[in-house]
Design a protein around this motif. Structure first.
Motif, mmCIF file in Angstrom:
data_model
loop_
_atom_site.group_PDB
_atom_site.id
_atom_site.type_symbol
_atom_site.label_atom_id
_atom_site.label_comp_id
_atom_site.label_asym_id
_atom_site.label_seq_id
_atom_site.Cartn_x
_atom_site.Cartn_y
_atom_site.Cartn_z
ATOM 1 N N UNK A 186 0.833 -1.196 0.000
ATOM 2 C CA UNK A 186 0.000 0.000 0.000
ATOM 3 C C UNK A 186 0.861 1.236 0.000
ATOM 4 N N UNK A 187 0.242 2.387 0.204
ATOM 5 C CA UNK A 187 0.997 3.640 0.193
ATOM 6 C C UNK A 187 0.255 4.687 1.011
ATOM 7 N N UNK A 188 0.996 5.563 1.621
ATOM 8 C CA UNK A 188 0.459 6.797 2.187
ATOM 9 C C UNK A 188 0.764 7.913 1.203
ATOM 10 N N UNK A 189 -0.201 8.757 0.939
ATOM 11 C CA UNK A 189 0.006 9.875 0.016
ATOM 12 C C UNK A 189 -0.522 11.145 0.664
ATOM 13 N N UNK A 190 0.111 12.255 0.371
ATOM 14 C CA UNK A 190 -0.253 13.489 1.059
ATOM 15 C C UNK A 190 0.283 14.712 0.325
ATOM 16 N N UNK A 191 -0.185 15.865 0.760
ATOM 17 C CA UNK A 191 0.375 17.147 0.334
ATOM 18 C C UNK A 191 0.009 18.177 1.384
ATOM 19 N N UNK A 192 0.816 19.202 1.486
ATOM 20 C CA UNK A 192 0.512 20.328 2.350
ATOM 21 C C UNK A 192 0.457 21.599 1.510
ATOM 22 N N UNK A 193 -0.095 22.639 2.102
ATOM 23 C CA UNK A 193 -0.137 23.934 1.436
ATOM 24 C C UNK A 193 0.162 25.042 2.428
ATOM 25 N N UNK A 194 0.841 26.081 1.951
ATOM 26 C CA UNK A 194 1.207 27.187 2.830
ATOM 27 C C UNK A 194 1.266 28.479 2.039
ATOM 28 N N UNK A 195 0.530 29.460 2.505
ATOM 29 C CA UNK A 195 0.560 30.830 1.997
ATOM 30 C C UNK A 195 0.424 31.750 3.199
ATOM 31 N N UNK A 196 0.803 33.002 3.076
ATOM 32 C CA UNK A 196 0.495 33.926 4.165
ATOM 33 C C UNK A 196 -1.001 33.870 4.482
ATOM 34 N N UNK A 197 -1.344 33.489 5.705
ATOM 35 C CA UNK A 197 -2.738 33.363 6.080
ATOM 36 C C UNK A 197 -3.342 31.994 5.837
ATOM 37 N N UNK A 198 -2.538 31.014 5.459
ATOM 38 C CA UNK A 198 -3.075 29.696 5.096
ATOM 39 C C UNK A 198 -2.110 28.587 5.468
ATOM 40 N N UNK A 199 -2.644 27.517 6.080
ATOM 41 C CA UNK A 199 -1.895 26.268 6.211
ATOM 42 C C UNK A 199 -2.873 25.115 6.033
ATOM 43 N N UNK A 200 -2.525 24.142 5.175
ATOM 44 C CA UNK A 200 -3.439 23.066 4.839
ATOM 45 C C UNK A 200 -2.711 21.735 4.768
ATOM 46 N N UNK A 201 -3.474 20.656 4.979
ATOM 47 C CA UNK A 201 -2.939 19.299 4.915
ATOM 48 C C UNK A 201 -4.016 18.373 4.369
ATOM 49 N N UNK A 202 -3.637 17.524 3.413
ATOM 50 C CA UNK A 202 -4.521 16.497 2.871
ATOM 51 C C UNK A 202 -3.761 15.187 2.850
#
Length: 423
Positions: free
Chosen positions: A354-370
């Motif tokens: 199997x596999x774990x897959x992911x991405x993050x995001x970052x901008x001034x005023x923003x932090x995200x994780x999927x």
């Protein structure tokens, strides 16, 4: 740099879009005074999943984050969708919209694969055979640009290295001055500026996270499809999945239902050449420039709905396309086994089953994780800031989410997808 167990490090976290670390604007902006005293959660509480609520409360209050959101799936069912606020003046619903920053890259990659699937493009096509690169007068195009394929754009193997020469998607003032054009820049301005610069590495030899590569991928989508980037993504990817809330975000204005963004920093605007100092989330970078590498706004349920699409072949992406998403790149396999696929970071699990897959995001005023996990879970966590006076890491949300998931003793059998995505 020390990384977490899924390597939420420099390569992973930052979009590179306008660091905006110019002027701090004080403790009040860095950490709202009522953050520890106020807590509001919306959406359906699920007792078996209270660990997620607890982790988000601790994480947000410690950093003075006023707006957050979480969605969790298990075995393809949406089992949790919550909005959180630590401010008496803000109510975040499970359907509130957040800038998702670099989570955008999985949408852009999928759009490219859809074009490939429909016979309109090949991953091995050189980008120079689709787009025109005209450098400023007196400059020449690096001949190695001809070896930058569409696949290399999506795997950060195009030869641009922001650690060596900067990120052109955040060099608005420099590009404006060099070309003699006004801000707000257009994509064509960035491409013209970069056409006259030498590549930092030979294409295909080194993974170097590149927002510019995805800016180009967006233009490829437009050129090949004949549609604006956002229109193509909405028509070919989002509509079939009944994802209707997602939009391209604005730099200043807000969409209906979109949260406000906060930062302890200010910076000069890139929307004109006035030099006006603005709050970092509102004008220190151009959402128009970042459309294909960081421009979407979405809710957490939208994102896990999107993540579910990668679980099995469908009319959106077939089995060949999904295999391309997870395929190992020609180089760039990390010492602990993870690599950058097409719009996702990938780590095969022990034994290769199997596999774990992911991405993050970052901008001034923003932090995200999927995140998508090897054992049938996925989650999205979205926040309306990425910096505060506490100095605490925002990448810690990764471990917090794993801790919450591992604390579940029995997963509920509910499914909220029909509630948030009616037929």
């Amino acid at each position: 740099m020390e990384l977490t167990r899924r390597n939420l490090g420099k390569l992973v976290v930052a979009t590179g879009a306008a660091a905006a670390v110019g002027t701090a604007v004080g403790t009040a902006a860095g950490r709202p005074a009522d953050a520890a005293a106020t807590w509001l959660a919306t959406g359906t509480a699920v007792p078996a999943l209270a660990g997620f609520d607890n982790q988000l409360k601790t994480f947000m209050q410690a950093r003075g984050i006023t707006g957050g959101q979480v969605a969790v799936t298990y075995k393809g069912r949406l089992v949790l969708a919550r909005g959180y606020s630590t401010s008496s003046t803000l109510t975040v619903q499970p359907t509130s919209l957040f800038r998702v920053a670099s989570l955008t890259k999985s949408f852009t990659s999928a759009a490219i694969l859809k074009l490939v699937q429909d016979g309109k493009l090949s991953l091995s096509t050189p980008v120079t055979s689709i787009l025109t690169f005209t450098p400023p007068t007196g400059q020449t195009v690096d001949p190695r640009l001809k070896t930058v394929t569409i696949k290399r754009l999506l795997q950060h193997l195009g030869g641009w290295d922001r650690e060596l020469s900067g990120d052109p998607t955040g060099m608005d003032a420099t590009i404006s001055k060099a070309l003699g054009v006004p801000m707000e820049l257009r994509h064509a301005d960035v491409i013209k500026f970069m056409a006259g610069r030498k590549l930092d590495n030979a294409p295909g030899t080194k993974v170097a996270y590149s927002n510019y590569g995805f800016l180009l991928a967006g233009r490829v989508i437009e050129k090949v499809s004949g549609l604006p980037y956002a229109t193509y993504v909405q028509q070919k990817l989002l509509t079939p999945l009944k994802i209707t809330r997602m939009q391209q975000g604005y730099t200043i204005a807000k969409h209906a239902g979109e949260v406000p963004y906060e930062s302890q920093y200010t910076a000069k605007t890139v929307l004109d050449n006035s030099g006006t100092v603005v709050p970092a989330p509102y004008g220190s970078f151009s959402m128009r420039i970042h459309d294909a590498n960081g421009g979407w706004i979405a809710s957490a349920p939208d994102l896990v709905r999107w993540a579910k699409m990668f679980d099995a072949p469908s009319t959106v992406l077939n089995s060949t396309s999904l295999s391309s998403v997870w395929a190992k790149p020609e180089t760039g396999l990390q010492p602990d086994g993870w690599y950058y696929g097409l719009g996702w970071q990938v780590r095969p699990t022990t034994g290769g089953t199997g596999r774990n897959t992911w991405h993050t995001g970052s901008l001034p005023g923003t932090f995200t994780l999927l995140v998508r996990t090897y054992n049938g879970m996925s989650w999205a966590a979205l926040f309306n800031r990425r910096d505060d006076a506490s100095g605490k890491s925002y990448g810690d949300i990764d471990q917090a989410m794993w801790t919450a998931a591992n604390s579940v003793t029995k997963w509920p059998t509910n499914d909220l997808f029909p509630q948030y995505f009616p037929a």
